[in-house]
Write a protein that holds these residues in place. Sequence first.
Motif, short mmCIF file in Angstrom:
data_model
loop_
_atom_site.label_atom_id
_atom_site.label_comp_id
_atom_site.label_asym_id
_atom_site.label_seq_id
_atom_site.Cartn_x
_atom_site.Cartn_y
_atom_site.Cartn_z
N LYS A 189 42.43 44.04 35.18
CA LYS A 189 41.18 44.08 35.93
C LYS A 189 41.32 44.94 37.19
CE LYS A 189 37.64 40.95 37.85
NZ LYS A 189 37.56 41.48 39.23
N MET A 190 42.39 44.72 37.94
CA MET A 190 42.62 45.49 39.17
C MET A 190 42.72 46.98 38.86
SD MET A 190 45.57 43.08 40.88
CE MET A 190 45.87 44.19 42.23
N ASN A 226 50.22 48.25 40.15
CA ASN A 226 49.66 46.90 40.29
C ASN A 226 50.54 45.81 39.68
OD1 ASN A 226 47.28 47.47 41.75
ND2 ASN A 226 46.29 48.24 39.89
N ASN A 286 46.00 39.92 32.56
CA ASN A 286 44.56 40.10 32.78
C ASN A 286 44.25 40.48 34.22
OD1 ASN A 286 43.87 39.54 30.12
ND2 ASN A 286 43.68 37.34 30.48
N GLU A 287 45.00 39.95 35.16
CA GLU A 287 44.79 40.32 36.57
C GLU A 287 45.14 41.78 36.80
OE1 GLU A 287 45.62 35.97 38.70
OE2 GLU A 287 47.28 37.37 38.39
N ARG A 313 51.90 37.90 38.56
CA ARG A 313 50.54 38.30 38.17
C ARG A 313 50.41 38.24 36.66
NH1 ARG A 313 49.28 43.47 42.06
NH2 ARG A 313 48.52 42.25 43.84
N THR A 314 49.23 37.88 36.21
CA THR A 314 49.00 37.86 34.77
C THR A 314 48.60 39.25 34.28
OG1 THR A 314 46.63 37.37 34.88
CG2 THR A 314 48.16 35.49 34.98
N ASP A 328 47.06 35.94 29.85
CA ASP A 328 47.21 35.04 31.00
C ASP A 328 48.67 34.72 31.29
OD1 ASP A 328 44.42 34.76 31.42
OD2 ASP A 328 44.30 33.34 29.76
#
Length: 442
Positions: free
Chosen positions: A342-343, A330, A338-339, A335-336, A387
């Motif tokens: 989460k993914m 991922n 946190n992203e 992309r952060t 972030d």
Amino acid sequence: MKKLLLLVLLIISFSTLAQNEYGQILSMKDRAATINRLLEDKVKNYLPEIMRREGIDMWVVMSREYNEDPVIKTLLPAEWLAARRRTILVFFDQGEGKELETIAVSRYDVGSVFKSAWNKEQQPDQWARLAEIIKERNPQKIGVNKSEYFGLADGVVATDYQEFKEAIGSQFSKKVVSAEKVAIGWLETRTEAEMAIYPHIVGISHEIIKEAFSSKVITPGVTTTEDVVWWMRDKVRELGLVTWFHPTIDIQRADPERFDHLRTFSKRPEPGVIMPGDLLHCDFGITYLRLNTDQQQHAYVLRPGETQVPDYLTKAFDNGNRLQDIFTGNFKEGRTGNEVLKMSREQAIAEGITPSIYTHPIGYHGHAAGTTLGMWDSQGGVPVTGDYPLHLNTAYSIELNAATFIEEWGKEVRIMLEEEAFFNKEGVRYINERQEKIFIVN
């Protein structure tokens, strides 16, 4: 051409080193020469792009002796073990097609990179000379290392900052901005030359773990976890290296004790005698050539009559490897943290894996500057540092664990893994492979 030549020389030298168990460890003289070549290459070929990306054309890094900014310690030549008196380094971007100007507001050069620009006989005041240098170049933005959330980018102390602002006056004080993103960019970016030698460094760390988790070190029923910890410390010293944190060895076994995140992450495990049937886990890292490693691996102590790791532990370990694959798959530029967190958690849970992800950048520091991807006690995301977006050519300790219920033990077992990985336009690759099978202690 010089950049390519440096890379070729480093690849040749380090490929010849890694021919025996640990590879040849460089002498202190050769380490210094290597560190200085890496520094010259990075300042010349990588820092200008970072400064332009962040829109800062002048970067001022200042520190006093024994109270160093974490960044300045990565900019000093290998022969300098600390700043001297007050050390002030200035980077000025002269524009596209021109080399970065690197200045030392010092009575002497600072290594081969920073040329002295202060004659004390002509200008007795160091701050006044810095003000003259700034006025002569008239930068658009003057970056200094101030940051609320990234500690490694917050190295300027209050006294230096106050005296700096007073010296340059109101006209240029208006141009002073946080150099947070330049500092992070400098710290997190890994160069081609660094990546030519990093596999060797990570490999040394792997070999120490492999030997620690063997019958050379462990005698079941006799050896304690602390015995192994101190063997590792002694081994590192024997090799002429250092650790950046005290290692840990802990045990999971078929007993009523449950896994406790707080106990595991907030304090050291109690010493215990290693017994047949134990699942061992280590957390270990070294520092060499200004680069760090941080690894967690597992070993199993065979019971009488056993010849291999029980299937239920192998399956649990496979869940850990699968979580690594989900997570690193991922990673995407921009992309952060946190992203990605989460993914990855959502995908792992959908596959029936119980994940916990707490990955950090690595390089000049063990817990380095850059994108935070979870913390053990912040699985919903990390404000600000989580972030921060992923940049290419950065390295991470892929640190996480997967919990699997083991019926034979009547409880959950955590496979806790950590391996160095490099992220570039081709994706994520492990710097010196990863553990894919539990080690066996006979």
